[in-house]
Design an enzyme around this catalytic site. Structure first.
Site, short mmCIF file in Angstrom:
data_model
loop_
_atom_site.label_atom_id
_atom_site.label_comp_id
_atom_site.label_asym_id
_atom_site.label_seq_id
_atom_site.Cartn_x
_atom_site.Cartn_y
_atom_site.Cartn_z
N TYR A 161 0.84 -1.21 0.00
CA TYR A 161 0.00 0.00 0.00
C TYR A 161 0.88 1.26 0.00
O TYR A 161 0.68 2.18 -0.81
CB TYR A 161 -0.90 -0.05 1.23
CG TYR A 161 -1.78 1.14 1.46
CD1 TYR A 161 -2.98 1.30 0.76
CD2 TYR A 161 -1.45 2.11 2.41
CE1 TYR A 161 -3.80 2.39 0.99
CE2 TYR A 161 -2.27 3.20 2.65
CZ TYR A 161 -3.45 3.33 1.94
OH TYR A 161 -4.26 4.40 2.17
N LYS A 165 1.21 3.99 -3.00
CA LYS A 165 0.88 5.40 -2.76
C LYS A 165 2.09 6.31 -3.06
O LYS A 165 1.92 7.44 -3.52
CB LYS A 165 0.40 5.60 -1.32
CG LYS A 165 -0.94 4.91 -1.00
CD LYS A 165 -2.12 5.55 -1.74
CE LYS A 165 -3.46 5.08 -1.19
NZ LYS A 165 -4.60 5.67 -1.89
N1 NAD Z 1 -9.18 6.24 6.00
C1 NAD Z 1 -7.88 6.47 6.15
O1 NAD Z 1 -7.33 6.46 7.26
C2 NAD Z 1 -7.03 6.78 4.93
C3 NAD Z 1 -5.75 7.30 5.13
C4 NAD Z 1 -4.96 7.59 4.02
C5 NAD Z 1 -5.44 7.36 2.76
N2 NAD Z 1 -6.68 6.85 2.59
C6 NAD Z 1 -7.13 6.62 1.22
O2 NAD Z 1 -8.37 7.27 1.02
C7 NAD Z 1 -9.10 6.60 0.00
C8 NAD Z 1 -10.50 6.30 0.49
O3 NAD Z 1 -10.45 5.54 1.68
P1 NAD Z 1 -11.63 5.53 2.74
O4 NAD Z 1 -10.99 5.46 4.08
O5 NAD Z 1 -12.59 6.63 2.46
O6 NAD Z 1 -12.28 4.09 2.45
P2 NAD Z 1 -13.80 3.55 2.50
O7 NAD Z 1 -13.70 2.06 2.68
O8 NAD Z 1 -14.61 4.31 3.49
O9 NAD Z 1 -14.34 3.88 1.05
C9 NAD Z 1 -13.71 3.34 -0.08
C10 NAD Z 1 -14.70 3.24 -1.23
O10 NAD Z 1 -13.97 2.77 -2.37
C11 NAD Z 1 -14.75 1.78 -3.03
N3 NAD Z 1 -13.86 0.88 -3.77
C12 NAD Z 1 -13.16 -0.18 -3.30
N4 NAD Z 1 -12.48 -0.76 -4.31
C13 NAD Z 1 -12.75 -0.04 -5.44
C14 NAD Z 1 -12.37 -0.15 -6.79
N5 NAD Z 1 -11.57 -1.12 -7.22
N6 NAD Z 1 -12.84 0.75 -7.67
C15 NAD Z 1 -13.67 1.76 -7.26
N7 NAD Z 1 -14.10 1.89 -6.00
C16 NAD Z 1 -13.65 1.02 -5.09
C17 NAD Z 1 -15.52 1.08 -1.89
O11 NAD Z 1 -16.68 0.42 -2.39
C18 NAD Z 1 -15.83 2.24 -0.96
O12 NAD Z 1 -17.08 2.85 -1.28
C19 NAD Z 1 -8.26 5.37 -0.37
O13 NAD Z 1 -7.45 5.69 -1.48
C20 NAD Z 1 -7.40 5.17 0.86
O14 NAD Z 1 -6.21 4.50 0.56
C21 NAD Z 1 -7.50 6.55 3.64
#
Ligand code: NAD
Length: 267
Positions: A161, A165
């Site tokens: 991951y 990123k």
């Molecule tokens: N939550 C955190 O702490 C955090 C921190 C850093 C980065 N991020 C990044 O933020 C982004 C969103 O994360 P989140 O925490 O909101 O997650 P989340 O699980 O709340 O939402 C993710 C969404 O992406 C959708 N999804 C999954 N696989 C997919 C695919 N192949 N194509 C299209 N949609 C897809 C899911 O159905 C879901 O609706 C991601 O890129 C994650 O890596 C999150």
């Protein structure tokens, strides 16, 4: 605020968490939003809420693991709204079978490593490719990619991951460089722990407290904290900002690793 009136946005992974909060904020600021997700029903729910906020919104299926699916989503935006001005490449590979073995290079299978690169990094690149092509038709736009603080400092978990990123950080600089003179800006947001359904799913309470301990604000991030930065990057107010990776981390990576222990012991 209607600063995004007349602009058309596409958000991937917008059915939940950061993507959902951002789609709703962009809509509330006047943008027409194509709300996409691999889970169409969740995207439809968010689009309905966005319409209630006054924005024009539609939902579409988009799996960022599929080039055809990404191309089709961009096409849907052009067909439905006539243009594309803002692309938030937010989705990543979050499949539990991969996430659970993504600890270090000995625990992750080669197939899972490839899948992480093939969805998270390749999917973001393809989003940029089709998004930029669409934006060039109307003189430019703003692409925002989703990175993570795991791309900027290593941890004892999430190696694939973090590497995917960090590739997104470099991709962001390349897209900004190649197309800047054609009106395209490209930036990335790098959140620390943000309390989304993803975080609730994988991080137990004691781990959440560890993250909180390292936050200079004393709190964990909310999806709306990232959405606010994305909405700014999407707007013309950010016209001189491009090629940046912006940490949205409560200052977590601003300090020495001893910060939390020091605060507890010294005050
Ligand atoms: N939550 C955190 O702490 C955090 C921190 C850093 C980065 N991020 C990044 O933020 C982004 C969103 O994360 P989140 O925490 O909101 O997650 P989340 O699980 O709340 O939402 C993710 C969404 O992406 C959708 N999804 C999954 N696989 C997919 C695919 N192949 N194509 C299209 N949609 C897809 C899911 O159905 C879901 O609706 C991601 O890129 C994650 O890596 C999150």
């Amino acid at each position: 605020m209607t600063e995004l009136a007349g602009k058309v946005a596409l958000v991937t992974g917008a059915g939940s968490g950061i993507g959902r909060a951002t789609a709703l904020l962009l809509a509330s600021r006047g943008a027409s939003v194509l709300v996409t997700d691999i889970d169409l029903s969740s995207a439809e729910g968010v689009a309905e809420t966005a319409r209630d906020l006054g924005g024009g919104a539609r939902a579409a299926h988009c799996d960022i693991g599929s080039e055809e699916s990404i191309a089709a989503a961009v096409e849907t935006s052009l067909d439905g709204f006539g243009r594309l001005d803002i692309l938030f490449n937010n989705a990543a590979l979050l499949r539990s079978e991969v996430v659970e073995q993504d600890i270090n290079i000995l625990t992750i299978s080669t197939a899972a490593w490839d899948e992480m690169m093939g969805v998270t990094l390749r999917g973001t690149m393809l989003g940029c490719r089709y998004g930029v092509r669409a934006m060039l038709r109307t003189g430019g736009g703003s692409v925002i990619n989703t990175s993570s603080t795991f791309s900027l400092a290593a941890h004892n978990t999430n190696v694939a991951y973090g590497v995917a990123k960090s590739g997104i950080n470099t991709l962001t600089a390349y897209v900004a460089t190649a197309f800047g003179r054609q009106g395209i800006r490209c930036n990335a947001v790098a959140p620390s722990l943000i309390m989304t359904p993803l975080a609730h799913r994988y991080l137990p309470e004691p781990v959440q407290r560890l993250h909180e301990d390292s936050s200079l604000t004393g709190s964990l991030g909310a999806p709306e904290d990232v959405a606010a930065v994305v909405a700014f990057l999407a707007s013309d107010q950010a016209r001189f900002l491009t090629g940046q990776v912006i940490r949205v981390d409560g200052g977590t990576l601003a300090h020495q690793p001893t910060y939390a222990d020091w605060r507890r012991q010294v005050g």
